[in-house]
Design an enzyme around this catalytic site. Structure first.
Site, PDB file in Angstrom:
ATOM      1  N   LYS A  17       0.727  -1.264   0.112  1.00 63.14           N
ATOM      2  CA  LYS A  17      -0.097  -0.003   0.095  1.00 63.14           C
ATOM      3  C   LYS A  17       0.995   1.099  -0.078  1.00 63.14           C
ATOM      4  O   LYS A  17       2.092   1.063   0.323  1.00 63.14           O
ATOM      5  CB  LYS A  17      -0.919  -0.051   1.149  1.00 63.14           C
ATOM      6  CG  LYS A  17      -1.963   0.965   1.207  1.00 63.14           C
ATOM      7  CD  LYS A  17      -3.135   0.456   0.478  1.00 63.14           C
ATOM      8  CE  LYS A  17      -4.279   1.343   0.310  1.00 63.14           C
ATOM      9  NZ  LYS A  17      -5.456   0.732  -0.303  1.00 63.14           N
ATOM     10  N   ASP A  50      -6.687   4.669  -4.582  1.00 55.12           N
ATOM     11  CA  ASP A  50      -7.532   4.625  -3.219  1.00 55.12           C
ATOM     12  C   ASP A  50      -8.160   5.921  -3.125  1.00 55.12           C
ATOM     13  O   ASP A  50      -8.403   6.481  -3.886  1.00 55.12           O
ATOM     14  CB  ASP A  50      -6.677   4.220  -2.133  1.00 55.12           C
ATOM     15  CG  ASP A  50      -7.326   3.508  -0.860  1.00 55.12           C
ATOM     16  OD1 ASP A  50      -7.899   2.471  -0.943  1.00 55.12           O
ATOM     17  OD2 ASP A  50      -7.298   4.697  -0.013  1.00 55.12           O
ATOM     18  N   THR A  77     -15.054  -2.279  -6.888  1.00 54.52           N
ATOM     19  CA  THR A  77     -14.955  -2.502  -5.432  1.00 54.52           C
ATOM     20  C   THR A  77     -16.526  -2.364  -4.967  1.00 54.52           C
ATOM     21  O   THR A  77     -16.980  -3.134  -4.329  1.00 54.52           O
ATOM     22  CB  THR A  77     -14.099  -1.496  -4.858  1.00 54.52           C
ATOM     23  OG1 THR A  77     -12.891  -1.429  -5.453  1.00 54.52           O
ATOM     24  CG2 THR A  77     -14.099  -1.659  -3.239  1.00 54.52           C
ATOM     25  N   ASN A 107     -15.601   6.629  -5.298  1.00 59.56           N
ATOM     26  CA  ASN A 107     -15.787   5.511  -6.003  1.00 59.56           C
ATOM     27  C   ASN A 107     -16.473   4.476  -5.634  1.00 59.56           C
ATOM     28  O   ASN A 107     -17.370   4.044  -6.203  1.00 59.56           O
ATOM     29  CB  ASN A 107     -14.201   5.226  -6.648  1.00 59.56           C
ATOM     30  CG  ASN A 107     -14.093   3.990  -7.421  1.00 59.56           C
ATOM     31  OD1 ASN A 107     -13.988   2.858  -7.034  1.00 59.56           O
ATOM     32  ND2 ASN A 107     -14.417   4.060  -8.735  1.00 59.56           N
TER      33      ASN A 107
HETATM   34  P1  NDP Z   1     -12.711   8.184  -2.975  1.00 59.59           P
HETATM   35  O1  NDP Z   1     -11.629   9.317  -2.854  1.00 59.59           O
HETATM   36  O2  NDP Z   1     -13.216   8.168  -4.494  1.00 59.59           O
HETATM   37  O3  NDP Z   1     -13.989   8.615  -1.936  1.00 59.59           O
HETATM   38  C1  NDP Z   1     -13.797   8.821  -0.656  1.00 59.59           C
HETATM   39  C2  NDP Z   1     -15.105   9.389   0.009  1.00 59.59           C
HETATM   40  O4  NDP Z   1     -15.018   9.020   1.188  1.00 59.59           O
HETATM   41  C3  NDP Z   1     -15.546  10.629  -0.344  1.00 59.59           C
HETATM   42  O5  NDP Z   1     -16.765  10.957  -0.539  1.00 59.59           O
HETATM   43  C4  NDP Z   1     -14.856  11.380   0.695  1.00 59.59           C
HETATM   44  O6  NDP Z   1     -15.254  12.850   1.117  1.00 59.59           O
HETATM   45  C5  NDP Z   1     -15.217  10.488   2.050  1.00 59.59           C
HETATM   46  N1  NDP Z   1     -14.028  10.271   2.966  1.00 59.59           N
HETATM   47  C6  NDP Z   1     -12.740  10.547   2.660  1.00 59.59           C
HETATM   48  N2  NDP Z   1     -12.124  10.541   3.961  1.00 59.59           N
HETATM   49  C7  NDP Z   1     -13.090  10.912   4.796  1.00 59.59           C
HETATM   50  C8  NDP Z   1     -12.982  11.206   6.123  1.00 59.59           C
HETATM   51  N3  NDP Z   1     -11.885  11.305   6.775  1.00 59.59           N
HETATM   52  N4  NDP Z   1     -14.157  11.637   6.582  1.00 59.59           N
HETATM   53  C9  NDP Z   1     -15.148  11.416   6.208  1.00 59.59           C
HETATM   54  N5  NDP Z   1     -15.382  11.256   4.798  1.00 59.59           N
HETATM   55  C10 NDP Z   1     -14.097  10.949   4.145  1.00 59.59           C
HETATM   56  O7  NDP Z   1     -12.105   6.806  -2.375  1.00 59.59           O
HETATM   57  P2  NDP Z   1     -12.702   5.614  -2.710  1.00 59.59           P
HETATM   58  O8  NDP Z   1     -13.995   5.558  -2.930  1.00 59.59           O
HETATM   59  O9  NDP Z   1     -11.725   4.807  -3.600  1.00 59.59           O
HETATM   60  O10 NDP Z   1     -12.383   4.782  -1.070  1.00 59.59           O
HETATM   61  C11 NDP Z   1     -13.182   4.679  -0.377  1.00 59.59           C
HETATM   62  C12 NDP Z   1     -12.775   3.502   0.974  1.00 59.59           C
HETATM   63  O11 NDP Z   1     -12.850   2.296   0.259  1.00 59.59           O
HETATM   64  C13 NDP Z   1     -11.479   3.845   1.524  1.00 59.59           C
HETATM   65  O12 NDP Z   1     -11.363   3.201   2.842  1.00 59.59           O
HETATM   66  C14 NDP Z   1     -10.652   2.882   0.576  1.00 59.59           C
HETATM   67  O13 NDP Z   1      -9.598   2.394   1.036  1.00 59.59           O
HETATM   68  C15 NDP Z   1     -11.785   1.702   0.342  1.00 59.59           C
HETATM   69  N6  NDP Z   1     -11.304   0.905  -0.840  1.00 59.59           N
HETATM   70  C16 NDP Z   1     -11.122   1.515  -2.089  1.00 59.59           C
HETATM   71  C17 NDP Z   1     -10.842   0.594  -3.128  1.00 59.59           C
HETATM   72  C18 NDP Z   1     -11.092   1.165  -4.527  1.00 59.59           C
HETATM   73  O14 NDP Z   1     -10.732   0.355  -5.336  1.00 59.59           O
HETATM   74  N7  NDP Z   1     -11.143   2.531  -4.737  1.00 59.59           N
HETATM   75  C19 NDP Z   1     -10.732  -1.013  -3.052  1.00 59.59           C
HETATM   76  C20 NDP Z   1     -10.699  -1.130  -1.585  1.00 59.59           C
HETATM   77  C21 NDP Z   1     -11.111  -0.318  -0.550  1.00 59.59           C
HETATM   78  P3  NDP Z   1     -14.518  14.066   0.720  1.00 59.59           P
HETATM   79  O15 NDP Z   1     -14.577  14.009  -0.656  1.00 59.59           O
HETATM   80  O16 NDP Z   1     -15.480  14.990   1.294  1.00 59.59           O
HETATM   81  O17 NDP Z   1     -13.068  13.872   1.330  1.00 59.59           O
END
Ligand code: NDP
Length: 459
Positions: A140, A180, A224, A255
């Site tokens: 990671k 991520d 995902t 995402n």
């Molecule tokens: P994105 O950056 O596309 O989206 C993240 C979302 O979560 C946004 O809506 C963001 O809001 C919110 N968010 C992030 N950090 C915080 C925080 N500290 N407090 C509140 N809201 C938060 O990321 P992903 O969708 O790719 O990832 C989301 C989760 O899924 C993560 O935990 C990631 O590790 C996990 N994941 C992702 C994978 C992938 O293929 N993308 C695979 C497996 C797991 P804002 O825009 O306001 O920050």
């Protein structure tokens, strides 16, 4: 450390002692790394039944070796903003375990990124990747850079500087990063462009999540979120339930959240709410997914802007999206978003299933409450493995210079998620914790890696 059951045998007692002593060393050796401690604690408590059956794991120091990364790289990332001012961020790559394949895991760009967060994510990735059944090890990376509010040119310069160092450590047979939080198609494009320029080679298999014109895989964007819903469908089916007519609440609107919402609605659920770090929207008639895609993927705006086109929806600034009554909760934002209090509220309001799209979104206390109250619980390393699974399918397509159809990749994703559910469920039963998918997924992921480490000797 968390205790799973009260039945004591000498072998189990010894396994518990072994796990506890490893955990003590980890806390001493990695002071202040709370997220890393939390991920390891959950894992160690789960694998005790497997340790009790195989004393060789202790003799060969398997836990000590598994919990110490093979390599942890930190580096300086200098970049210039549009006003000509120089900034410095910190970059990380943890290459945790390569027993069953090249390191594989995403890159996170978020101001909260630290060594502890990257290590917890890398550690979980080892077992997640093992569960997919594909030949990928755990890694990671990321940086404490915030892409929000930056221009495309600033993001590009940052990505180029980040890759200038990272490129020394990755490659199609060494380490294969992906996206991520904060790293989507735009960032992967800039990262790949710089990698190709530095190497003077078109090594498509060095990054996944690429665009379709330069080696990306159909379904990777959806993987995902869709995979999370396929996994949850299997959890529900075991209780003769389906997504049909269920109220679903999702946190995040990135995402993972977007494609989880899309697939849940396709399977007949009504997704009533989603969020970002500023607040949540509530649309009782069902969230309009194309509208969220337009806001988040195209315009990069805040979720509250949804009200501009959907004036009947509500927006709650700084609200807890899980305060809304629902049957299925899908946390898809970030770590530790569901604590004991939020878990209790979900339980009191009749939640049937909670499945983790984000990594470690539930605290250990929240998970205990779900188990104690008979809530179906799908842990991240199993439930969100669809992204990395399709990344490995992208690597396979890159290796053969072929492109598979959307339907072909989606069918394979569905098969993989169903198999992960079955393997986790079977391992839970086999090791005396029927229905506990935390125990099942940790043991199923662990055994393959641990047994392979035994075959490789002391390295
Ligand atoms: P994105 O950056 O596309 O989206 C993240 C979302 O979560 C946004 O809506 C963001 O809001 C919110 N968010 C992030 N950090 C915080 C925080 N500290 N407090 C509140 N809201 C938060 O990321 P992903 O969708 O790719 O990832 C989301 C989760 O899924 C993560 O935990 C990631 O590790 C996990 N994941 C992702 C994978 C992938 O293929 N993308 C695979 C497996 C797991 P804002 O825009 O306001 O920050």
């Amino acid at each position: 450390m968390v205790q799973l059951s009260t039945t004591v045998t000498p072998a189990k007692e010894q396994a518990e002692k072994y796990a506890a002593s490893v955990f003590e060393t980890i806390k001493k050796r990695n002071p202040g790394e709370e997220e890393f401690h939390q991920a390891v604690e959950e894992f160690l408590a789960s694998v005790i039944p497997a340790l009790a059956e195989q004393p060789e794991y202790e003799k060969q120091g398997i836990l000590e070796r598994l919990t110490e990364p093979e390599r942890l790289i930190t580096f300086r990332i200098p970049w210039t903003d549009d006003q000509g001012k120089v900034h410095v961020n910190r970059g990380f790559r943890v290459q945790f375990n390569s027993a069953i394949g090249p390191y594989k895991g995403g890159l996170r760009f978020h101001p909260s990124v630290s060594g502890s967060i990257i290590k917890f994510l890398g550690f979980e990735q080892i077992f997640k990747n093992s569960l997919t059944g594909l030949p990928i090890g755990g890694g990671k990376g990321g940086a404490d850079f915030d892409p929000k509010g930056k221009s495309d040119a600033e993001v590009m310069r940052f990505c180029q500087s980040f890759m200038t160092e990272l490129s020394k450590h990755i490659g199609p047979d060494t380490d294969v990063p992906a996206g991520d939080i904060g790293v989507g198609g735009r960032e992967i494009g800039y990262l790949f462009g710089q990698y190709k320029r530095l190497q003077n080679r078109f090594d498509a298999g060095t990054l996944t999540g690429k665009g379709l014109t330069y080696g990306g895989s159909l379904t990777r964007t959806e993987a995902t979120g869709y995979g999370l819903v396929y996994f949850t469908r299997e959890m529900l089916a075991a209780k003769n339930e389906t997504f049909q007519n269920k109220k679903v609440v999702v946190s995040g609107s990135g995402n993972v959240a977007i494609y989880a919402m899309e697939k849940a609605q396709e399977l007949g659920a009504t997704v009533i709410a989603c969020s970002d770090s500023n607040g949540y929207i509530h649309d009782p008639n069902g969230i309009d997914i194309p509208a969220v895609k337009q806001l988040k993927e195209v315009e990069r705006k805040r979720i509250k802007e949804y009200l501009q086109t959907h004036p009947d929806a509500d927006y709650v600034e700084n609200g807890n999206v899980f305060e809304l009554p629902c049957q299925v909760a899908l946390p898809c934002a970030t770590q530790n978003e569901i604590n004991a209090e939020k878990a209790q509220l979900l339980i009191d309001q009749g939640v049937l299933a909670v499945a983790e799209g984000a990594n470690m979104p539930s605290t250990l206390e929240a998970i205990d409450l779900f188990h104690q109250n008979g809530v179906l619980f799908g842990p991240a390393k199993a439930a969100n493995a669809g992204g990395v699974a399709v990344s490995a399918l992208e690597m396979a397509q890159n290796g053969t210079r072929l492109s598979w159809s959307f339907e072909q990749v989606d069918a394979e994703l569905d098969r993989i998620m169903t198999t992960i559910y079955q393997n986790s469920s079977e391992a839970a039963t086999r090791y005396g914790h029927e229905g506990n998918l935390v125990v099942g997924s940790n043991i199923a992921g662990f055994l393959k890696v641990a047994d392979t480490m035994l075959l490789h000797g002391i390295i």
